[in-house]
Design an enzyme around this catalytic site. Structure first.
Site, short mmCIF file in Angstrom:
data_model
loop_
_atom_site.label_atom_id
_atom_site.label_comp_id
_atom_site.label_asym_id
_atom_site.label_seq_id
_atom_site.Cartn_x
_atom_site.Cartn_y
_atom_site.Cartn_z
N LEU A 11 37.60 52.00 42.02
CA LEU A 11 38.97 52.51 42.12
C LEU A 11 39.54 52.88 40.76
O LEU A 11 40.23 53.89 40.61
CB LEU A 11 39.87 51.46 42.80
CG LEU A 11 41.33 51.86 42.96
CD1 LEU A 11 41.48 53.09 43.85
CD2 LEU A 11 42.15 50.69 43.52
N ASP A 30 38.13 42.16 27.84
CA ASP A 30 38.15 41.15 28.89
C ASP A 30 39.63 40.78 29.07
O ASP A 30 40.22 40.14 28.20
CB ASP A 30 37.33 39.93 28.49
CG ASP A 30 37.38 38.83 29.53
OD1 ASP A 30 38.21 38.91 30.47
OD2 ASP A 30 36.61 37.86 29.42
N VAL A 31 40.20 41.19 30.20
CA VAL A 31 41.65 41.03 30.40
C VAL A 31 42.10 39.57 30.45
O VAL A 31 43.29 39.28 30.31
CB VAL A 31 42.15 41.75 31.68
CG1 VAL A 31 41.99 43.25 31.56
CG2 VAL A 31 41.45 41.22 32.92
N SER A 91 46.39 43.59 46.76
CA SER A 91 45.44 43.70 47.87
C SER A 91 46.08 43.23 49.17
O SER A 91 46.92 42.32 49.17
CB SER A 91 44.21 42.85 47.59
OG SER A 91 43.35 42.84 48.72
N TYR A 133 40.37 34.85 45.46
CA TYR A 133 40.76 36.26 45.32
C TYR A 133 42.09 36.52 46.02
O TYR A 133 43.01 37.12 45.46
CB TYR A 133 39.65 37.14 45.90
CG TYR A 133 39.97 38.63 45.92
CD1 TYR A 133 39.71 39.43 44.82
CD2 TYR A 133 40.53 39.24 47.05
CE1 TYR A 133 40.00 40.79 44.84
CE2 TYR A 133 40.82 40.58 47.08
CZ TYR A 133 40.54 41.37 45.97
OH TYR A 133 40.84 42.71 46.00
N LYS A 158 45.66 37.65 44.28
CA LYS A 158 46.36 38.89 44.62
C LYS A 158 47.79 38.60 45.12
O LYS A 158 48.72 39.34 44.82
CB LYS A 158 45.56 39.67 45.67
CG LYS A 158 44.25 40.23 45.11
CD LYS A 158 44.51 41.29 44.06
CE LYS A 158 43.25 41.86 43.45
NZ LYS A 158 43.50 42.99 42.56
#
Ligand SMILES: NC(=O)c1ccc[n+]([C@@H]2O[C@H](COP(=O)([O-])OP(=O)(O)OC[C@H]3O[C@@H](n4cnc5c(N)ncnc54)[C@H](O)[C@@H]3O)[C@@H](O)[C@H]2O)c1
Length: 244
Positions: A13, A56-57, A136, A150, A154
């Site tokens: 994306l 690397d965030v 998400s 995850y 989100k």
């Protein structure tokens, strides 16, 4: 020409968003841990309009260094897209602490850090700006197969969006989230497996995976300077899977 940063922009994306932003006239920085894929995209989009930055965030120092590098190279960015994320499809019973912490560190802390450090610099420069987060559907309904870590990360991004939006509104910085359902991207088939795709499609009210270009065009819309009244929103692009 405005500068945009897309975290995790090397593939999937993020790469679709990067292409759309370049087409819209932005200079785009691909900030990703996957240097090889980022270089391939820079070749495709042209080095005069696109650059790759190893980031690397989840690392505070890396985010600060990245902002220094971008400011030196292209000046203060106007748009920051928090797209980088990792996902591991696991049952709640199987998630170990290290995996839970890493997913949170990349997805949630990464979004927090990038947004906070970018906003601080915008304020110091007295610039307006735009932050677009990629959330998400899993953050809204728990997700079917994406893992509790995850989904929780989100959901956290959706909440961060509201708080950042409220705190930064007076400075002309808008903060919004796009919450996609399953998109027509390689990562979806890789997660569920080719054999489960017909079942997934049958379960979607539209009968089709979401088009990543719809998400990319929404990023472009949210970034417009005249979209200054649109902030704190989570915009659903989920094939009709979750209506609220
Ligand atoms: N694919 C979908 O159907 C879908 C659905 C809902 C939300 N999303 C969200 O869209 C975004 C992109 O998903 P995708 O499917 O393209 O995933 P992807 O795995 O194909 O791409 C993720 C990118 O993030 C990068 N990345 C990973 N860890 C990083 C880190 N620590 N720092 C910087 N970059 C890092 C990867 O190298 C990769 O380029 C994610 O935020 C994901 O949660 C995707």
């Amino acid at each position: 020409m405005q500068t945009a940063v897309v975290t995790g922009g090397a593939q999937g994306l993020g790469a679709v968003i990067a292409r759309a932003l370049v087409a819209e006239g932005y200079r785009v920085v691909i900030a990703d841990v996957n240097n090889e894929a980022a270089s391939v995209l820079v070749q495709e989009l042209g080095a005069e309009r696109c650059s790759a930055l190893s980031l690397d965030v989840s690392s505070e120092h890396a985010v600060e260094n990245a902002l220094d590098t971008i400011e030196t190279q292209w000046g203060m960015p106007y748009l920051w897209v928090n797209n980088a994320a990792i996902m591991k499809a696991q049952s709640v019973l199987d998630i170990d602490v290290q995996t839970f912490d890493r997913v949170m560190a990349v997805n949630l802390r990464g979004t927090f850090l990038c947004s906070q450090r970018f906003a601080r610099r915008l304020l110091a420069a007295k610039n307006k700006g735009r932050i677009v987060n990629i959330g998400s559907l899993a953050g809204q309904n728990g997700g079917a197969a994406t893992g509790a870590h995850y989904a929780a990360s989100k959901g956290g991004i959706h909440t961060l969006t509201k708080v950042f939006a409220r705190d930064l509104a007076r400075y002309g910085i808008t903060v919004n989230t796009i919450a996609p359902g399953p998109l027509d991207l390689p990562s979806v088939v890789a997660t569920i497996g080719e054999d489960k795709l017909p079942g997934l499609l049958a379960n979607l009210p539209t009968g089709q995976l979401g088009n990543p270009n719809t998400v990319a065009r929404m990023v472009v819309e949210l970034a417009r300077e005249d979209a200054n009244g649109l902030t704190g929103a989570t915009i659903d692009i989920n094939s009709g899977l979750y209506l609220r």
